[in-house]
Design an enzyme around this catalytic site. Structure first.
Site, PDB file in Angstrom:
ATOM      1  N   LYS A  43       0.852  -1.194   0.000  1.00  0.00           N
ATOM      2  CA  LYS A  43       0.000   0.000   0.000  1.00  0.00           C
ATOM      3  C   LYS A  43       0.888   1.245   0.000  1.00  0.00           C
ATOM      4  O   LYS A  43       1.757   1.399   0.872  1.00  0.00           O
ATOM      5  CB  LYS A  43      -0.887  -0.043   1.249  1.00  0.00           C
ATOM      6  CG  LYS A  43      -2.128   0.806   1.174  1.00  0.00           C
ATOM      7  CD  LYS A  43      -3.005   0.517   2.383  1.00  0.00           C
ATOM      8  CE  LYS A  43      -4.215   1.387   2.441  1.00  0.00           C
ATOM      9  NZ  LYS A  43      -4.871   1.303   3.738  1.00  0.00           N
TER      10      LYS A  43
HETATM   11  C1  E4P Z   1      -8.150   1.890   4.107  1.00  0.00           C
HETATM   12  O1  E4P Z   1      -7.439   1.506   3.234  1.00  0.00           O
HETATM   13  C2  E4P Z   1      -8.004   3.226   4.729  1.00  0.00           C
HETATM   14  O2  E4P Z   1      -6.769   3.341   5.287  1.00  0.00           O
HETATM   15  C3  E4P Z   1      -9.108   3.436   5.713  1.00  0.00           C
HETATM   16  O3  E4P Z   1     -10.323   2.977   5.135  1.00  0.00           O
HETATM   17  C4  E4P Z   1      -9.229   4.844   6.240  1.00  0.00           C
HETATM   18  O4  E4P Z   1     -10.419   4.956   6.974  1.00  0.00           O
HETATM   19  P1  E4P Z   1     -10.720   6.186   7.963  1.00  0.00           P
HETATM   20  O5  E4P Z   1     -10.947   7.402   7.153  1.00  0.00           O
HETATM   21  O6  E4P Z   1     -11.949   5.756   8.708  1.00  0.00           O
HETATM   22  O7  E4P Z   1      -9.504   6.319   8.849  1.00  0.00           O
END
Ligand code: E4P
Length: 218
Positions: free
Chosen positions: A87
């Protein structure tokens, strides 16, 4: 649409897996910190543990912000398990790293995406997944679901193979809206996935069935 659970909590991942509908997991540095996982070695052990539970894609995020650091970290993460997806943030260095990994057949999730332009660059660089953050856009009075729909339209028009992974999902309605928008994947908190099951008519209907059965059978 595939379902990923958006957490680094092993109990929640086990619970989501036990439901029988889980296709993968996404994590990020904040979610890892929430589980109090410190240091590179502990992080790596944790990712391996997650991959043991889920036979699906597991996004593991780099901490570096420079190209060389992202490549070094991404290669180490990818070597942990065949299910790991590297990622990377949607920055100039991140896009460069996406291209680097795509050329080597290493799968990536381009994260922190808040515009169609960013999603276009991620797809052109060869990202496996692009992660538009629905909830965080809604938080600032923009329309997160509309961004998902826009990216899906553009990818379909131009034949990009990058999968649209709707992230920052906050509740069950977001999941249904992303389904309608044509997202390939939604990564959700466990509570939102479980929320899909809840309906008062299911609950009252089941209670009535059991009461009728008990009345006749004792
Ligand atoms: C997933 O890949 C993201 O990091 C995550 O969904 C972020 O979510 P949030 O905005 O609730 O922190």
């Amino acid at each position: 649409m595939k379902f990923f659970v958006d957490t680094a909590n092993l109990d929640q991942i086990r619970e989501a897996h036990a439901m029988g509908v889980l296709d993968g997991v996404t994590t990020n540095p904040s979610l890892m910190a929430r589980e109090n996982i410190r240091g590179e070695e502990a992080c790596r052990r944790h990712y391996v543990e997650i991959c043991r539970i889920v036979q699906g894609d597991v996004s593991a995020e780099v901490i570096s912000t420079d190209f060389e650091g992202m490549v070094r970290e991404g290669e180490a993460l990818e070597a942990l398990d065949p299910h790991i997806v590297v990622k990377l943030p949607c920055t100039a260095e991140g896009i460069r790293a996406v291209r680097h990994f795509a050329e080597r057949g290493i799968r990536t999730n381009c994260t922190l995406v808040f515009s169609v332009g960013q999603a276009l660059l991620a797809a052109k660089a060869g990202a496996t997944y692009v992660s538009p953050f629905v909830g965080r856009l809604d938080d600032i009075s923009e329309d997160g679901v509309e961004l998902v729909a826009h990216i899906v339209r553009v990818y379909r028009t131009y034949g990009f193979r990058t999968q649209v992974l709707a992230a920052s999902i906050r509740h069950t309605r977001h999941i249904i809206q992303c389904l309608d928008a044509g997202a390939d994947v939604a990564t959700c908190p466990l509570s939102a996935i479980k929320g899909l099951l809840r309906h008062p008519l299911t609950e009252s209907g089941l209670a009535q069935f059991l009461a009728d059965h008990a009345r006749v059978n004792g």
